[in-house]
Design a protein around this motif. Sequence first.
Motif, PDB file in Angstrom:
ATOM      1  N   PRO A  64      -9.522  11.493  11.532  1.00 45.93           N
ATOM      2  CA  PRO A  64      -9.665  11.512  10.073  1.00 45.93           C
ATOM      3  C   PRO A  64     -10.783  10.571   9.619  1.00 45.93           C
ATOM      4  N   LEU A  65     -11.466  10.994   8.571  1.00 50.35           N
ATOM      5  CA  LEU A  65     -12.428  10.111   7.917  1.00 50.35           C
ATOM      6  C   LEU A  65     -11.699   9.352   6.820  1.00 50.35           C
ATOM      7  N   HIS A  66     -11.904   8.065   6.755  1.00 52.49           N
ATOM      8  CA  HIS A  66     -11.332   7.246   5.686  1.00 52.49           C
ATOM      9  C   HIS A  66     -12.455   6.692   4.830  1.00 52.49           C
TER      10      HIS A  66
ATOM     11  N   PRO B 127       0.819  -1.212   0.000  1.00 49.70           N
ATOM     12  CA  PRO B 127       0.000   0.000   0.000  1.00 49.70           C
ATOM     13  C   PRO B 127       0.859   1.272   0.000  1.00 49.70           C
TER      14      PRO B 127
ATOM     15  N   GLY C 217      -8.154  -3.388  -1.834  1.00 48.74           N
ATOM     16  CA  GLY C 217      -7.398  -4.552  -1.374  1.00 48.74           C
ATOM     17  C   GLY C 217      -6.272  -4.836  -2.348  1.00 48.74           C
ATOM     18  N   SER C 218      -5.374  -5.707  -1.948  1.00 46.49           N
ATOM     19  CA  SER C 218      -4.187  -5.948  -2.758  1.00 46.49           C
ATOM     20  C   SER C 218      -3.856  -7.433  -2.767  1.00 46.49           C
TER      21      SER C 218
ATOM     22  N   HIS D  97      -8.632  -7.164  -4.370  1.00 45.15           N
ATOM     23  CA  HIS D  97      -7.447  -8.003  -4.150  1.00 45.15           C
ATOM     24  C   HIS D  97      -6.728  -8.422  -5.432  1.00 45.15           C
TER      25      HIS D  97
ATOM     26  N   GLN E 263     -14.038   3.693   2.719  1.00 43.91           N
ATOM     27  CA  GLN E 263     -13.966   2.236   2.573  1.00 43.91           C
ATOM     28  C   GLN E 263     -15.088   1.759   1.662  1.00 43.91           C
TER      29      GLN E 263
ATOM     30  N   PRO F 136      -5.433   6.368   2.888  1.00 43.90           N
ATOM     31  CA  PRO F 136      -4.239   5.581   2.589  1.00 43.90           C
ATOM     32  C   PRO F 136      -4.563   4.107   2.350  1.00 43.90           C
ATOM     33  N   ALA F 137      -3.615   3.409   1.757  1.00 43.00           N
ATOM     34  CA  ALA F 137      -3.668   1.961   1.516  1.00 43.00           C
ATOM     35  C   ALA F 137      -4.716   1.619   0.460  1.00 43.00           C
ATOM     36  N   SER F 138      -4.526   0.496  -0.178  1.00 45.78           N
ATOM     37  CA  SER F 138      -5.343   0.096  -1.320  1.00 45.78           C
ATOM     38  C   SER F 138      -6.788  -0.170  -0.916  1.00 45.78           C
TER      39      SER F 138
ATOM     40  N   PRO G 149      -6.257  15.546   6.203  1.00 46.87           N
ATOM     41  CA  PRO G 149      -7.438  14.679   6.140  1.00 46.87           C
ATOM     42  C   PRO G 149      -8.715  15.452   6.445  1.00 46.87           C
TER      43      PRO G 149
END
Lengths: 407, 407
Positions: free
Chosen positions: A402-404, A11, A84-85, A49, A406, A79-81, A395
């Motif tokens: 912070p709001l992320h 990520p 998924g990865s 993924h 998803q 942040p981050a995929s 953010p």
Amino acid sequence: MRFAVAQSGGPTAAINASLAGVYEAAMELSKKFPEDPRFCSNTVLGVLHGIQGLLEEKFIDLNDSLSDPHKLALLKKTPASALGSCRFRLPKAEQDDSLYHKIRQILEKHEIDVLLYIGGNDSMDTVAKLSKWLLEQGSPIQVIGVPKTIDNDLVGTDHTPGFGSAVKYLNMTLQEILRDCSVYQVQSVTIVEIMGRDAGWLAASSCLLRHNGESAPHFIYLPESEFTVAQFLNDVREALKTNRCVVCAVSEGVKPPDADLFRSGANDEFGHAYLSGIGKYLEKQVQREIGCKVRSVELNIMQRCSAHLCAYTDLIEAERCGMRAVWLAHDGQSGIMVAMKRGEHYDISYDAIPASEAANSIRTFPQAWITPEGNQVTDDAIDYFLPLIQGEVYPEMSNGMPLHFQF
Amino acid sequence: MRFAVAQSGGPTAAINASLAGVYEAAMELSKKFPEDPRFCSNTVLGVLHGIQGLLEEKFIDLNDSLSDPHKLALLKKTPASALGSCRFRLPKAEQDDSLYHKIRQILEKHEIDVLLYIGGNDSMDTVAKLSKWLLEQGSPIQVIGVPKTIDNDLVGTDHTPGFGSAVKYLNMTLQEILRDCSVYQVQSVTIVEIMGRDAGWLAASSCLLRHNGESAPHFIYLPESEFTVAQFLNDVREALKTNRCVVCAVSEGVKPPDADLFRSGANDEFGHAYLSGIGKYLEKQVQREIGCKVRSVELNIMQRCSAHLCAYTDLIEAERCGMRAVWLAHDGQSGIMVAMKRGEHYDISYDAIPASEAANSIRTFPQAWITPEGNQVTDDAIDYFLPLIQGEVYPEMSNGMPLHFQF
């Protein structure tokens, strides 16, 4: 046109901005060509993924969430995929192309015209192999790569999305560590271990602190430079003569020839080897050979996922790389990776190179930018790194956090 | 009135805001009482490196730099003790008061009326001992403590300046780690080791993620709860049945009775014991007993010095604690520590308690807020922590990097 987009590899803080860019450009394309049956109603499917998820037909329609402008904006800062990865390498088609057939079957079943793959060297290997095989099979399905890695080691692009935010995080954190370790009157050595198994770009970027008027890091050790524990101890001893606090930036990938024990020297109570990183190892050496206060800090996965203060330049470039991939698809291209070219005044143009060039190659830090002593980098490196961290993205906060986004 | 102000103990992101508050209040006092010869021309001397620096007469006039409003503003956002710090305990005066005499001599030589000491338990020990001795000696010199610690373990105050920003950093970082470790399809366990040798406040505060809609941390282990490695492994095994990624927040201070080997189990090649922290130790246990992907992350000194996104509430409170100390000095008080009291709707009042109460005591996390299983905290804890992280303070940036104040 039906796009499928997937994320792969480690990520970063910017990989979702590329995903957002793909979605935005596909929608833009539809608006731009309302009469063209091929582009007037583009769809973007997200593959969960990576290739692994594709093989399991894990698709979602990005429109379900990203048609909401607020969610789209949030995705870019998360942040981050988000999809998924995976860590997955396709076998050579010449040896066994059964997986290739399966992938084609699935792509055709879902009527996908273009597969966009956001990732690093391994992902570009997938792009290169799959696009070549599809072409050979006479399939019109296009495969295009979008670069991403905090390691900045992709061949053919000036730098990689995700790297700028990692550089910014690293330098801000090193600056804070320098403030912290300078408070006491006693002499101290602080060793910061930085990601980069094969290339030292991220560790090297800590030279930006110097540009910011800081004395640290006093030494920068890279996999690309010759590095011995003996030299390290000499450097530190010398620096302690004139500095109360010595800070060393060490790439995790350095391989001192006089320390071949460092990953197998000791066993824990179960007989497992202690996987002590180079930072911990050097800490012990300083403790033993110099005897002053010493601490090692491993920045761990925070280097790649910290996103509460990103580089605006990085997120914007990541987004544009994603957008560019869609336009390259529109132009009928396949088997390529989006690449950034730097103009004279850091005007970035978004180009393309064959994915096979980036696949499985490592672009290392230039020898010419390493000082003769092998323990620092030159001002040319500062000129290279400085534009990458410009601008700030904060953010979106809610109730102090912070709001992320998803899916 | 001549004030001397010093900082002591471990750095925080808010300790400089308290220093700024001291300076501001002293200046304000002068303006407020232009006719009063005692207060009309206040001076604030900064003492470098705490009591140790005081003994070496390391004074600077804060007016030289802080009369510049820009520098004053920058100081408030700069992490770690700008005046430097020390780890120093005064001996008991009854046993040997020679140092006390020396301190008095130096304070008198520099015509100092009030010594303000910003620090934690040990610093309050200094405030208590020194003020008591000075009083007994008939000296009019006042000594007043200003609280600070990311451990939040000071007795007599609702919470401590510096803690709120550490809580905010911890929760933002845990949230990012959760995003990062959730990208792969494989099951994984992530163990985050959090500062707090004697009290688990900081680790406990990770419950705020739950309030923010996150599933993690699945478990929170504190020095205040009974904790065994066997229970930990059971918890993790159970959680893996329904969660792909299990995240555990572990206070560095937990002492599992069934893991007494964990700091002495193995030796490195020099025969030194490996100082593996609890995180690394638990990582190895998961590896061995469960066998899934596992990673431990030590947040290290970033917990106390990260300042690129601070809690506004924390910095403001830290500043007001510093200001309050000056007003208490104006009221003729000595031997006290500023303490925050929480009103019904989080209206904080700035009170004072005898420094001796805070000295050498540890305020632990309430047993009533730990769940019966000992592996989580209750919603009462969320109510307690939530106000502390409200609001954001971003650094002043220049050329892509934060500006820090330095004397």
